[in-house]
Every structure is written in structure tokens, then in C-alpha cells.
Write an enzyme that holds these catalytic residues in place. Sequence first.
Site, short mmCIF file in Angstrom:
data_model
loop_
_atom_site.label_atom_id
_atom_site.label_comp_id
_atom_site.label_asym_id
_atom_site.label_seq_id
_atom_site.Cartn_x
_atom_site.Cartn_y
_atom_site.Cartn_z
N HIS A 8 -13.14 -3.09 -4.53
CA HIS A 8 -13.38 -4.16 -5.51
C HIS A 8 -12.33 -4.09 -6.61
O HIS A 8 -12.51 -3.40 -7.62
CB HIS A 8 -14.80 -4.04 -6.08
CG HIS A 8 -15.21 -5.20 -6.92
ND1 HIS A 8 -16.40 -5.88 -6.73
CD2 HIS A 8 -14.59 -5.86 -7.95
CE1 HIS A 8 -16.50 -6.86 -7.60
NE2 HIS A 8 -15.41 -6.86 -8.37
N HIS A 10 -9.45 -6.62 -8.67
CA HIS A 10 -8.86 -7.95 -8.88
C HIS A 10 -7.38 -7.83 -9.22
O HIS A 10 -7.00 -7.06 -10.12
CB HIS A 10 -9.56 -8.66 -10.04
CG HIS A 10 -11.00 -8.98 -9.77
ND1 HIS A 10 -11.43 -10.21 -9.34
CD2 HIS A 10 -12.12 -8.22 -9.86
CE1 HIS A 10 -12.74 -10.21 -9.18
NE2 HIS A 10 -13.19 -9.01 -9.50
N ASP A 12 -5.31 -10.07 -10.70
CA ASP A 12 -4.89 -10.53 -12.04
C ASP A 12 -5.38 -9.60 -13.16
O ASP A 12 -4.79 -9.57 -14.23
CB ASP A 12 -5.33 -11.98 -12.31
CG ASP A 12 -6.77 -12.25 -11.92
OD1 ASP A 12 -7.47 -11.31 -11.46
OD2 ASP A 12 -7.22 -13.40 -12.08
N HIS A 200 -20.20 -11.49 -6.17
CA HIS A 200 -20.47 -10.87 -7.47
C HIS A 200 -21.90 -11.22 -7.89
O HIS A 200 -22.23 -12.41 -8.03
CB HIS A 200 -19.53 -11.44 -8.55
CG HIS A 200 -18.19 -10.80 -8.61
ND1 HIS A 200 -17.19 -11.06 -7.73
CD2 HIS A 200 -17.68 -9.89 -9.51
CE1 HIS A 200 -16.11 -10.36 -8.05
NE2 HIS A 200 -16.38 -9.64 -9.12
N GLU A 203 -24.70 -8.36 -12.33
CA GLU A 203 -23.80 -7.82 -13.37
C GLU A 203 -24.25 -8.41 -14.71
O GLU A 203 -24.93 -7.74 -15.48
CB GLU A 203 -22.35 -8.21 -13.01
CG GLU A 203 -21.30 -7.71 -13.98
CD GLU A 203 -19.92 -8.27 -13.64
OE1 GLU A 203 -19.80 -9.23 -12.85
OE2 GLU A 203 -18.93 -7.75 -14.20
N ASP A 280 -12.68 -2.59 -10.33
CA ASP A 280 -12.82 -3.97 -10.79
C ASP A 280 -11.48 -4.46 -11.35
O ASP A 280 -10.78 -5.22 -10.70
CB ASP A 280 -13.94 -4.10 -11.82
CG ASP A 280 -14.51 -5.51 -11.89
OD1 ASP A 280 -14.20 -6.31 -10.99
OD2 ASP A 280 -15.28 -5.81 -12.82
ZN LIG Z 1 -15.14 -8.17 -10.00
#
Ligand SMILES: [Zn+2]
Length: 335
Positions: A8, A10, A12, A200, A203, A280
Amino acid sequence: MKNFIDLHLHLDGSLPYTTVKKLMEVHNFSNLTDSQLKEKLSVSERCADLQEYLTKFDFPLLFLQTKKDLETATFDLLQKLRSQGLVYTEIRFAPQLHTQKDLTQEDAIKACILGLKKFYNWQNNHEDNFYPLHANLILCLMRLPDREKENYLTVKLAAKYAKEHVVGIDLAGPEGPIPNKKFKPFFDDAKEMHIPFTIHAGEAAGPESMQEALDLGTKRIGHGIRCLESEQLVQELINQHITLECCATSNLNTKVFKKIDSYPIKTLLSRKIKATLNCDNMTVSNTNLPKEFKLLETKTNLTNLDEHQLLLNSINAAFASNQEKSRLLHIFNQI
Ligand SMILES: [Zn+2]
């Protein structure tokens, strides 16, 4: 050096600072001091919630809008991850967020694939004692209003590039305002096209959001850390062998937990929930995977046995070929 797997991560939100500076120069962005740059890319301890956390993607997305930008970003990130001891990763990004200039979603995907292939070439010609890092891509749909056309296209492109490192789709963006169940048609299509997916959930929103993700047929949930609020949900996660992509520092940043000491990773493992540990967003959260493991070792008494279980859960849940899973099992049995 330990070996790690990140399922997991990202693109960006995980750009190395050196890459950001390089891309800013290419696009003639005015110079920022290191502390100004840090403020734009990373959250502080005062970050209030997920909404504020998500604002940290605005700046890097400004210079991830050409093929070369995305190729460079993917290549540089993989190099960085390799230096941290990662042996497998699934990098995710939303192609529709890279179409602010002239790119199409397909251009964006092809550029990331090219960056990945260039990294493999570089790695093949680079001799050291590290195990090779293998990588795949996950395409995010966006949980935003009026994105039907864009999200449908992302699903179609995931199918088209399934043989070129695109191994699945995800649903990302603010959790809460638009319920997951609204995205059923996209995941029905994904199932029909045999595209694996993760969502997702759990959270910013609680067990209801996770239940909706399960109802959509997901086998993996991004975060899912709030599952312990519902015993019924916990039972379902266990019975359905659902994997949780836990990201400790990120959850701390978005104020799901006040202190890392209370991060329930050991509870999840002791309840036989298939937890994994991931970053993340390395840059937004000022972290990396070795740091995450270290943090939980220090603050929650995570043991070697726990770590082995986390990594085994990652191998089992990876959207990777059986051949790749065998390679990873071989690496981790050497520990
Ligand atoms: Zn995420």
C-alpha cells in the site's frame, strides 16, 4: 539488511525529495527552502484529519503531468525503495489525476510502466548484495463526485494493461461523504474482467464503511484499522480471510489513533486477522517501511515472529503471480 514488502504505497505521496526538486526545476517552479518544501509535502504533528492529510497531494500533482514526470517519479521511487531493502511492492496511483495538461489516463499508465521497466533494466545491470525489487502497479478510482466516466475508463485500462504490471484497482479519496456502495458498478465490472481489487475503508469512517467494502467483494482493505470497533466485522474478516493493509504512521497523522503505543497491530495478529504493514505515503507521513517496523517494535513490542507473520500475510495477499510469491517465500524463509 532486512527485506520488506509494501502493498500500500501511493506514488504521488511517496516522491523522494530529490525527485521533487528535480521536477520542480524542469517545470521552472520557483525555489523553495527545504523547510518550505517540507511544509508543502509532509504533514506536521498538528495534522487534524484525513481531509487535511489529503491536501498534501496537491503540490506534487502539479508536476506529475507529463510522461517524463511520471516515468522519472516511478523510476526514482523504485530506486529509493530498493535501497531500503524492499523486495516487492505494489505502487498505486490514480491515472485521472495526471490529466491536468495533455496526458490521457492511458498515457499516464504507460509512462509509469516505462519507469518501472527502466528500473528493471537499471537493476539488472547493478551488482550488489540486495535481493531484486519486483514491482507492480495498482490503479486508483477516485471517491469523488462526478467521476463516473473517468472511473469506468480506469477499470477498462486496468484490464488492458493486466499483462504489463497493472495488477489491480483501488478506491481512494476522502472516506465518508460518498459511501463505498455507490461504486458497486465499477467493482462488478472489475469482477467480470477478473481484475483484483482493494478498497480504502475503515480509516476516516468506521465499520459500516468496511462492511460496504466487503459487500463489494473485496479481499483486501486499505487500512481497515477501525475494524476492532465491531466484533461482528472482526468475525467476518477472519471467516472471509480478508487482508488489512495497515499503515501505522499514516493512521497516526490522520488522528485515527492518538499515540502509536495504542496501535493495535498485535491485537489484529492475535485475533488471526490477516494484517500487513505498509507505508501509505512515505513523503506525506515522513516515513519508510524499515522505520514503520522499527517504530512498532519499540512502541508495541512487535516481535520477530509477529513480523514474519505480517510478511507472510503480505505474500499471500499480493496481487502477484504464483512464481513471484514462491520467490518471496524463498527470500523470507532465509531470515
Ligand atoms: Zn492509501
